[in-house]
Design an enzyme around this catalytic site. Structure first.
Site, PDB file in Angstrom:
ATOM      1  CE1 TYR A 185      -3.813   2.273   0.577  1.00 24.80           C
ATOM      2  CE2 TYR A 185      -2.802   2.928   2.655  1.00 24.80           C
ATOM      3  CZ  TYR A 185      -3.768   3.097   1.683  1.00 24.80           C
ATOM      4  OH  TYR A 185      -4.700   4.093   1.831  1.00 24.80           O
ATOM      5  CE  LYS A 190     -10.111  11.937  13.295  1.00 28.41           C
ATOM      6  NZ  LYS A 190      -8.722  11.776  13.727  1.00 28.41           N
ATOM      7  CE1 TYR A 220      -6.018  -3.652   7.771  1.00 29.78           C
ATOM      8  CE2 TYR A 220      -6.966  -1.455   7.600  1.00 29.78           C
ATOM      9  CZ  TYR A 220      -5.929  -2.284   7.963  1.00 29.78           C
ATOM     10  OH  TYR A 220      -4.816  -1.747   8.531  1.00 29.78           O
TER      11      TYR A 220
END
Lengths: 321, 662
Positions: B17, B534, B171
């Site tokens: 990746y 965030k 995932y």
């Protein structure tokens, strides 16, 4: 945060339309610290009808409805619509999950989108008063104070029943928001559990027929219980949003015909009673001869008095120092 | 059956990746990786590309080229794939909300090489439900998002037949704390939602082909026996689903096909060299048994909990795969677990649990309507995982046990053992996109966007042809997304924290913390109020959610607005909400830009409160953040959340003059 600006000065700033003073005002109004209680009283005094010479100009709107009805998406569109009309807006979002006995997650402001550089919008998350959707005394005081500075003050609560009653006591105009297919609201209306709202909003108008039917059923129910003047509107907050301008007009229309001094008087007296109850509990009420006796005392008081003055009046009567 | 295979099996596709900085730099990296024996490509896009913003967008600030490569238009995609023969390459693109757009750019880049779309093979992740649940790079509301996925499937089955338009991605569910049962159940529920949506857009005779083109992208943790059982359970459920719900009979189409990236959640910042053996064991989980072996594998690097891996770190991970495939005898045998009592027992256990959980999701209206339910369940599972680590019930070597260590030579040298992206990249990319817009045929771009906007509002039409035409016409990633946002609306996913259950009673440390929160709240006059924010485009919200839930459990009022906030939004919230402290979480490496920006916005509004930061913050950057005025910095080695909360309360008390604990 530990600012020492005195209460009357904060009040004066709000009265002069200084919206930047609003967060500080809320910090003071929410605080139970002894020094802040005095500042809070001075702040409210500076914004009382006696001090202003009239009722505060802002439109106090209660928006309530069951969870999932789409209140926040609707509010997001409403805030944008008011801003397009150059009206300033404060939203007090009451979090239903929290009790005043512990911590709370206040997530509602996330769902209302606005430009963070726009000082004409204020959103404040507040905790509920220990029961589902009920209003904390500070929320009532805050709404009344902000009405002197903002064009529109919204108190948003969740639920049907207690929250609706509390909001009705406080606001000039109450809008109940329901989604199509929510038979509960219909039942609550018919059985009298729920007071008749000033405006009834059916969301998710994009659902088409279901929304139309819901609107028709609610109109019929309202007629059957004498709520002829209640407007029932269908809106959609999804793009392309629809019905929002009509809703703004319906809210304005209601405000134009409401007896403002009477509503506000009721609101201040309810705020005083809630504050007294929160502070002194059942024992305090007994000392006054019960809730009805307390209400009679308030009814006889000066109509121009602010809530803290009324609380002190009750305290004197109950012989609480 | 013999206990040996007549011929050694071919190895799985080996990928890394990768992607960072610019298309040209990433192209260089891909070519070097391929020359080292990598057999497929796995493209990591930067967050602006994943969420549909151009490099010069306000929300892109600090994120350009950080966790992946920026691809803003056709020209970037052509440069990214320059010299790589696309008719022979198998490419995995981790792209979701903007998957239709990136597939279009890939098709156009192939055209440029003279390769027809029929010849392309690979996959676009294109799994939006897990973005709502765990990863956060969504752009549009659920319904139009599902339409885009269905459109891509319908288009690919007909025109790009070797492409897997969707890989159902469990995932990130494990990264968000999912148990094996949850990972299986939510992945399958998610697949059902995708297939049901796609079924409405293709002729009935194509349904088996659609089913056969759905692959999975799973996770593998360090409990590698159970993890292998998980994959066997998934292949059983998948075949069942194909036969029973979708009427598929072709055994090839019924095969459960999956790629893997092994677990990053369990990788530690302390003693990071231990991550190598974790990665090896996790790789075994997905390769050991032939009946449920991965089709493609990519391994994280040993230093992922510290920052971005360098080419050498990624090479190490590739070499792990090569040792496994070429040195060991792994590929010489039939399934080694056949007839194993332990394996069969584990599989049966997982199947029972997964079926029950799938039924629960179905009761909540399926995966799309059930996002809130699944999100809250994941936040709860993750909290339970952290609790077990904090209490020592779950051993993490080098973190909560055997923590003493010699200094690591791997972390020596300039840069502290990680890759840093040159901040000039963002400046250059801003200039580059302005040049691109100025130099393209603007009338053609406008016309393509107008057509795209029309198709977006016509749900019965397929979005792909207009998207490919827009890619050819030089439209940018931000423009494509803006056109769709205008048609579909903006969306904020549920945070899951509101529904999270309250902490278990009987935890003495938490009880003591609550007492202290009460004391400080009393002294301040208001309940201690914290804003958890965030900033930037990073959607990995698990850490922030756990902090928010723990702060609430400690008795604080917590304002948490979810992901993707600008510094101005965070500062405005801090002011309006009257918070006593601000906690910021960043994992994307953009803290160097975004944290000082938040500090500046707070100062501009005269908000005088302490700011603490948590995330993947390299040691070298801690000083920089402190110099910008940050009061404390927490990294993955600070695993004890209650202790962090205690620090925060002490900080609030000190800052606002509420005295010290009695």
């Amino acid at each position: 945060m530990t600012s020492t600006i005195d209460g009357s000065e904060i009040g004066a700033r709000l009265r002069a339309g200084d919206l930047g003073a609003a967060p500080l005002a809320l910090n003071v109004l929410e605080s139970s610290a002894p020094a802040d209680r005095e500042r809070s009283a001075a702040l409210q005094r500076a914004l009382s009808p006696a001090a202003l010479g009239h009722e505060a100009d802002g439109h106090l709107i209660g928006i309530t409805g069951p969870p999932g009805a789409g209140k926040s998406s609707l509010l997001s569109e409403l805030v944008a619509a008011w801003r397009r009309r150059e009206r300033t807006v404060a939203v007090l979002a009451v979090d239903p999950s929290s009790k005043r006995t512990g911590g709370a997650l206040l997530g509602d402001r996330a769902r209302i989108s606005f430009d963070p550089r726009d000082e004409g919008v204020l959103i404040r998350s507040t905790a509920a008063a220990g029961r589902l959707g009920g209003l904390a005394p500070a929320t009532r005081e805050a709404a009344l104070a902000l009405a002197a500075a903002f064009d529109v003050v919204v108190v948003e609560t969740v639920g049907v029943g207690q929250s609706e009653t509390d909001v009705a006591e406080l606001a000039d105009t109450v809008a109940v928001v329901v989604q199509p297919g929510s038979g509960d609201t219909l039942q609550f209306l018919k059985s009298g559990i729920m007071e008749v709202p000033d405006v009834l909003v059916v969301t998710k108008a994009d659902l088409g027929d279901i929304a139309l039917r819901a609107r028709r059923d609610l109109s019929a129910a309202l007629r059957s219980i004498g709520g002829r003047r209640t407007r029932v509107l269908a809106v959609s907050a999804l793009p392309p949003a629809s019905g929002i301008d009509e809703l703004v007009e319906a809210l304005d229309e209601h405000r134009a015909r409401v007896d403002l001094p009477a509503r506000r008087l009721r609101s201040r007296r309810a705020a005083a009673l809630a504050e007294f109850g929160a502070e002194h509990g059942e024992r305090g009420l007994r000392a006054l001869g019960g809730a009805r006796a307390a209400q009679r005392l308030l009814d006889a008081a000066d109509p121009g008095a602010d809530a803290p003055t009324l609380v002190r009046l009750l305290e004197r009567q109950a012989a609480i120092a | 059956m013999s206990h040996r295979l007549p011929d050694r099996d071919e190895p799985w596709i080996m990928r890394t990746y990768a992607g960072h900085s610019t298309a040209a730099k990433s192209n260089e990296l891909y070519r070097s990786n391929l020359s080292k024996g990598q057999t497929g490509l796995s493209i990591a896009f930067d967050l602006p590309t994943q969420t549909g913003y151009d490099p010069d967008d306000e929300l892109a600030h600090g994120e350009v080229g950080k966790v992946g490569v920026p691809v803003a238009h056709r020209g970037d995609m052509i440069a990214l794939l320059d010299g790589i023969p696309l008719d022979r390459m198998n490419t995995s693109m981790t792209i979701n909300a903007t998957a239709a757009w990136l597939l279009a750019l890939y098709v156009v880049a192939a055209e440029e090489q003279g390769v027809p779309q029929e010849a392309l093979s690979g996959t676009t992740q294109n799994d939006i439900i897990k973005e709502f649940l765990a990863r956060g790079t969504y752009a549009f509301p659920p319904e139009p998002s599902m339409r885009l996925i269905a459109d891509m499937i319908a288009y690919a089955v007909e025109h790009v037949p070797k492409w897997n338009p969707v890989n159902i991605c469990s995932y990130h569910l494990q990264e968000a704390g999912a148990t094996p049962v949850q990972e299986i159940a939510y992945a399958m529920s998610n697949a059902i939602a995708v297939l049901d949506a796609a079924r409405r857009r293709v002729p009935a005779e194509l349904v088996p082909a659609v089913f056969g083109r759905i692959s999975f992208f799973v996770n593998a943790g360090v409990r590698f026996i159970e993890e292998h059982a998980k994959l066997r359970a998934m292949s059983i459920l998948w075949e069942e689903l194909g036969r029973e719900r979708y009427g598929v009979e072709d055994p090839k189409a019924l095969r459960f096909r999956y790629g893997v990236q092994v677990n990053s959640l369990g990788l530690t910042e302390s003693q990071p060299e231990n991550n190598v053996q974790r990665i090896v064991l996790e790789a075994l989980a997905v390769t050991l048994g032939r009946d449920a072996r991965a089709r493609a594998l990519q391994l994280p690097a040993w230093n992922e909990a510290l920052g971005l891996p360098r080419p050498w770190d990624q090479q190490w991970s590739l070499r792990i795969q090569q040792v496994l495939a070429y040195e060991t005898d792994l590929l010489e045998y039939p399934d080694v677990f056949e007839g194993s009592k332990v394996m069969d027992g584990l599989v049966a256990e997982l199947l029972d649990g997964a079926r029950a959980e799938m039924a629960a999701v179905a009761e909540h209206g399926g995966a799309v309507a059930g996002v809130d339910y699944m999100k809250a369940a994941l936040v709860d599972s993750h909290r339970e995982r952290l609790r077990r680590i904090e209490s020592g019930e779950q051993v993490v070597v080098g973190l909560n046990r055997f923590a003493e260590s010699e200094p690591s030579p791997l972390l020596e040298g300039p840069g502290g053992g990680i890759l840093t992206v040159d901040p000039r990249v963002e400046v250059e990319q801003r200039a580059a996109i302005e040049r691109w817009r100025a130099e393209r045929d603007s009338a053609a771009a406008e016309a393509a966007l107008a057509e795209l906007a029309r198709v977006a509002r016509a749900p019965e039409e397929n979005i792909m042809p207009a998207t490919i035409a827009a890619a050819r016409a030089g439209v940018t990633t931000g423009e494509w997304s803006r056109a769709l946002r205008a048609a579909f609306g903006e969306f904020r996913a549920p945070t899951g924290v509101g529904e999270a259950a309250a902490a278990l009673a009987g935890n003495d440390e938490l009880a003591a913390l609550r007492d202290e929160v009460e004391r400080v709240s009393e002294a301040l006059g208001r309940r201690v109020k914290i804003l958890v924010g965030k900033p930037g485009l990073d959607g990995h919200s698990n850490g922030a959610e756990q902090i928010a839930v723990r702060a609430r459990d400690a008795g604080m009022d917590v304002v948490y607005e979810g992901i993707r906030l600008t510094p101005a939004q965070i500062a405005a919230s801090a002011l309006q909400e009257g918070v006593h402290v601000v906690g910021l979480s960043i994992l994307s490496g953009s803290h160097r830009e975004l944290i000082p920006a938040v500090m500046a916005e707070l100062a501009r509004r005269d908000v005088d409160v302490p700011v603490v930061v948590g995330g993947i913050i390299p040691d070298a950057d801690v000083e920089l953040l402190r110099a910008a005025g940050v009061a404390a910095v927490y990294t993955p080695k600070d695993f004890d959340l209650t202790r962090i909360m205690r620090d925060v309360v002490a900080l609030v008390a000190q800052w606002h003059g509420a005295g010290t604990p009695a």
